[in-house]
Design a protein around this motif. Sequence first.
Motif, PDB file in Angstrom:
ATOM      1  N   THR A 240     -12.248 -60.372 -81.913  1.00 32.94           N
ATOM      2  CA  THR A 240     -12.329 -61.598 -80.950  1.00 32.94           C
ATOM      3  C   THR A 240     -10.686 -62.225 -81.863  1.00 32.94           C
ATOM      4  N   HIS A 251     -10.200 -67.400 -76.648  1.00 34.16           N
ATOM      5  CA  HIS A 251     -10.925 -66.024 -77.410  1.00 34.16           C
ATOM      6  C   HIS A 251     -10.240 -64.992 -76.689  1.00 34.16           C
ATOM      7  N   THR A 253      -9.401 -61.481 -76.955  1.00 34.81           N
ATOM      8  CA  THR A 253     -10.628 -59.980 -77.364  1.00 34.81           C
ATOM      9  C   THR A 253      -9.106 -58.618 -77.450  1.00 34.81           C
TER      10      THR A 253
END
Length: 319
Positions: A240, A251, A253
């Motif tokens: 992440t 964030h 990922t």
Amino acid sequence: MNRPEPRPLPKPLRVLCLFVAALLVCSLGVIVANHQPSTAGDDHGSATDAKQESTGKRKTDSGPRRYAGLEAAGIPVPGDWSQRTTAFPVDTHKDGTRTLSENADGITLHNGSGPIGTALETVDALLDPNGSDDEWRKNVFALLGDDGAGESHPVSDAPRWWWTQRRFHAGSVCSGQYDDKYVNYAYTCTSDGKWEGSDTDAIQSQPFWTTKETSFPIPEGGGPSSTTDPQQTVSQAYNTVLLPMDDGNWHVTVYCPAALDASLLDKDANELDPDQVKAGDEAYTVISATGYGTVQHPCRTVEVVVGGQKPFWSLRNTQ
């Protein structure tokens, strides 16, 4: 009947005719030259254009810039700073065993699609102010893939206008969401919660997971065995990237399946066939608790979460 012998033209008229004839010949030469096929000089120009296109450099300043979305938001564009995957040299012995080289420094892999570069490519598409809405939508979806279990995680349905208003804010790494289990350990905030590092250092990738606090999607069939926590395996393929923005921490990922194989690599991030690596051959390996990208298995973005919200797995039990 005898015709009288023609008299020569007066001298001034002869000079005028010669001048007109010369002018017509020159004009015809220009026309022919302009309609000739490309010459060797033209081929050189075409080759130069092709080289510029192959390297991704724009031929003129009038066209759209690469990373226009990142630049518009003030986000550092990918470069040496974003290539943070470190590989360590491996010694192959005559008996076939392999060990890490002693007293040997690691190298930074500059090829393949690593976590930070992959995340920034996706964010660049989200923030790109250029092109039509259809082009924007296609570019965004083209950079989003399924996770390791084949599940998709679409981005927020916020309108494009909202995305183009977002701006990079390095200080958000400390003020956006200050949580010792959520903020990457590499961040050093002041006692009053301020960030004093560089802009590039404010963009970090997760270096490890606490397995008991993750719940990554499990592929059908479960983990390696029924007696082993599958999170110990599947979490190795994820990374992440934290991106501080004006509305809090984002964030991104990424899924990086190369980490599951622990492949031997060359210095350009190409995976090597272990059976072909002999004693004395140069080879490297990555020691990481989270995913990394190689040329054959680059990372892919699977989710973008904005404003400091929790990713689709939970870092702590909130129930």
